[in-house]
Design an enzyme around this catalytic site. Structure first.
Site, PDB file in Angstrom:
ATOM      1  N   HIS A   1       0.823  -1.200   0.000  1.00 45.78           N
ATOM      2  CA  HIS A   1       0.000   0.000   0.000  1.00 45.78           C
ATOM      3  C   HIS A   1       0.861   1.255   0.000  1.00 45.78           C
ATOM      4  O   HIS A   1       1.930   1.305   0.616  1.00 45.78           O
ATOM      5  CB  HIS A   1      -1.043  -0.004   1.119  1.00 45.78           C
TER       6      HIS A   1
ATOM      7  N   HIS B   1       2.091   4.412  12.925  1.00 49.33           N
ATOM      8  CA  HIS B   1       0.941   5.291  12.768  1.00 49.33           C
ATOM      9  C   HIS B   1       1.124   6.643  13.457  1.00 49.33           C
ATOM     10  O   HIS B   1       0.147   7.291  13.841  1.00 49.33           O
ATOM     11  CB  HIS B   1      -0.360   4.617  13.253  1.00 49.33           C
TER      12      HIS B   1
ATOM     13  N   ASP C   1       5.633   2.467   7.190  1.00 48.46           N
ATOM     14  CA  ASP C   1       4.263   1.972   6.919  1.00 48.46           C
ATOM     15  C   ASP C   1       3.560   2.898   5.926  1.00 48.46           C
ATOM     16  O   ASP C   1       2.803   3.807   6.342  1.00 48.46           O
ATOM     17  CB  ASP C   1       3.488   1.900   8.249  1.00 48.46           C
TER      18      ASP C   1
ATOM     19  N   GLU D   1      -5.383   1.944   1.980  1.00 47.25           N
ATOM     20  CA  GLU D   1      -5.292   0.739   2.840  1.00 47.25           C
ATOM     21  C   GLU D   1      -5.597   1.117   4.271  1.00 47.25           C
ATOM     22  O   GLU D   1      -6.316   0.414   4.979  1.00 47.25           O
ATOM     23  CB  GLU D   1      -3.883   0.124   2.745  1.00 47.25           C
ATOM     24  N   GLU D   2      -5.091   2.281   4.687  1.00 52.19           N
ATOM     25  CA  GLU D   2      -5.260   2.685   6.077  1.00 52.19           C
ATOM     26  C   GLU D   2      -6.707   3.047   6.405  1.00 52.19           C
ATOM     27  O   GLU D   2      -7.066   3.194   7.572  1.00 52.19           O
ATOM     28  CB  GLU D   2      -4.340   3.872   6.397  1.00 52.19           C
TER      29      GLU D   2
HETATM   30 ZN   LIG Z   1       0.440  -0.598   6.584  1.00 49.59          ZN
END
Ligand SMILES: [Zn+2]
Length: 557
Positions: free
Chosen positions: A313, A486, A325, A357-358
């Site tokens: 992603h 995150h 990420d 995706e998130e």
């Molecule tokens: Zn991820």
């Protein structure tokens, strides 16, 4: 490539032409966009380092200059692993960081940072000669809310929107409603209409400050609205350590009648807002439709009905640039794509950079949903790479043989062969590895739900490393595998060079293997990868994970 879903090349083609032109002219990254590197600059360093590493990795010591990498057919493991370099992957991560820096610190779905990331991937893969398409899908963008205290202190607090909240901007008095800041902090704040008696909500901008506890969030917000509040802040109760952080919940179903903005706060921020003379500003903007795109790049093979897919992603969370990420997976796929650009594969290779995706695996789900059964049947397998460079990493492979976890989802036949291949790679590198739950909580979900054999790699997110794992993989026991998971600090510096280097090679190793043959996975005959390269049997997982030790990585909710 057959028509899959709705392609929107126009908009981006124009942006690309503009970006390329401007970059060429100004040699400066255009606002938000960053030109694709031609792998020139770091080639020399890569070569020197490559040669040194080659011996360590069981490759021939003659790693070529990087320019040669682009121009030649890298059709052996030695060639591919010689050309895929940490420097090359980091260059792409640096580009994602620059994009985030130029776009408010985020590359989240619906933001200019994501659009610029798309442009960068398209430019890089087209420059490498791949067939690139953009797959568009609907997306509702929810702008991040704002919670600012104005008096008696000036501060901006982390917040979030309660599901079912109304929209609007309110600047006014903060009126605490039956709150209890004194331990043990029992709270029925806002649960009864009587809680609002004697409080003055007659003004046009009154903000009710309510503490979590006892009744539903919906009841609290509805009572506040009924009492005349124009906005509500619900802060965590603070009655035990697990109820102190930022709280974001739902008003539904009991608060279905709420039309005013309702945002969350931590216990500490709620306490600050409860001070006498407190005023604040709350802004909740309406959600809007902002269609997004997945980037799909294809390298045709002799067998175009046995497509080897790999994806990562491309979006980040709103709070940060998402360089681990998932800049790590996105960058590794770019580096592998560039390295394989001259390959004449047996099987068609299709690489995907997923959007949103998130926000709930939206891009990959929409993509798979847009495929006909005939199109689905053409896909041999899917490899997923989400977070492969965590600073406090452990090496994990999706556990389709369920040696560490019972899979909560159906495991398509053939998936265990993919797990074995990755485990063989780590064994080849003398790297310890372990299982990540085959949970479907990343972009391989839609593929496995359609029976497509899948696998992938993961180096860990918010779960703390155990002391045993620290003795095996090094790093810090008790610290999250990714301390910046995150968060705004998931930047270029939030990385393990060793993990990313090993895993970028693992990505290249797997894609090359299946570009030649997927017979171990789906029985379709192929060919051996040219050159002599022996692949050992897996050494076996370390067994340090299980029942919650591994894959808790999920979308932002
Ligand atoms: Zn991820």
């Amino acid at each position: 490539m057959s028509g899959t879903g709705h392609t929107v090349r126009r908009r981006h083609a124009l942006a690309l032409a503009l970006a390329g032109l401007l970059t060429a002219v100004l040699l400066l990254p255009t606002a938000g966009a960053v030109a694709a590197p031609q792998k020139a600059k770091s080639a020399q360093t890569a070569k020197a380092k490559g040669a040194a590493k080659a011996s360590a990795k069981g490759r021939t010591a003659t790693a070529p200059p990087a320019q040669a990498c682009n121009k030649r057919n890298n059709n052996t493991y030695q060639k591919v692993l010689g050309c895929v370099t940490l420097e090359g992957v980091r260059e792409h991560q640096a580009a994602f960081q620059a994009i985030a820096d130029a776009n408010g610190g985020t590359r989240a779905a619906g933001t200019p940072g994501y659009d610029a990331s798309v442009d960068y991937v398209v430019q890089t893969m087209e420059a490498a000669g791949w067939n690139v398409e953009l797959h568009e899908f609907p997306f509702t963008y929810v702008p991040p809310p704002t919670l600012q205290q104005l008096t008696p202190v000036s501060a901006t607090y982390e917040t979030g929107i309660f599901t079912g909240s109304g929209t609007g901007t309110v600047t006014g008095n903060v009126i605490p409603v039956d709150i209890n800041l004194v331990p043990p902090r029992a709270s029925t704040s806002g649960c009864e209409a009587a809680d609002f008696a004697g409080l003055n909500f007659s003004g046009p901008n009154d903000i009710a400050l309510i503490q979590r506890g006892t009744c539903d969030f919906g009841v609290k917000a509805q009572n506040a609205q009924n009492a005349g509040a124009e906005a509500v802040i619900i802060f965590n109760q603070g009655n035990d350590p697990t109820r102190e952080d930022l709280i974001i919940g739902t008003l539904l179903p009991t608060g279905a009648g709420v039309t005013i903005p309702v945002v969350g706060a931590s216990f500490a921020d709620g306490s600050a807002l409860a001070q006498p003379g407190s005023t604040a500003r709350i802004q909740v903007d309406p959600a809007e439709s902002r269609p997004q795109v997945n980037v799909i790049a294809e390298l045709p093979g002799k067998n175009d009905d046995n497509v080897v897919m790999a994806g990562a992603h491309l979006d980040s969370v709103q709070r940060g640039p998402g360089i681990n990420d998932n800049g790590s997976g996105s960058a590794a796929l770019l580096e592998v794509g560039q390295t394989l650009s001259k390959l004449k594969p047996e099987n068609t290779i299709r690489l995907a950079w997923w959007g949103a995706e998130e926000s709930g695996l939206i891009g990959s789900n929409q993509y798979v949903a847009s495929l006909s059964q005939e199109e689905l049947d053409r896909i041999a397998l899917y490899l997923n790479f989400d977070m492969i460079g965590s600073p406090n990493y452990i090496f994990m492979v999706y556990d389709s043989d369920e040696s560490g976890f019972t899979a909560p989802v159906p495991v398509p036949a053939g998936s265990t062969a993919i797990e074995d291949l990755f485990e063989s790679f780590y064994t080849l590198r003398n790297e310890p590895y372990d299982d990540a739950e085959f949970s479907g909580r990343s972009d391989y979900q839609a593929f496995i739900l359609n029976g497509i054999p899948s696998g992938g790699l993961f180096t860990g997110a918010e779960v703390p490393k155990t002391p045993l794992q620290a003795t095996i993989w090094g790093g810090v026991a008790g610290q999250q595998y990714d301390p910046c998971y995150h968060l705004a600090c998931d930047t270029y510096a939030n990385n393990s060079d060793h993990a990313l280097e090993v895993n970028s090679d693992a990505v290249a190793f797997a894609v090359l293997t299946y570009a030649y043959s997927t017979q171990t996975v789906n029985g379709v005959r192929g060919k051996r990868v040219p050159g002599n390269f022996s692949i050992p049997a897996p050494a076996g997982p370390e067994g340090t994970v299980g029942s919650g030790g591994g894959d808790e990585h999920d979308e932002e909710s």
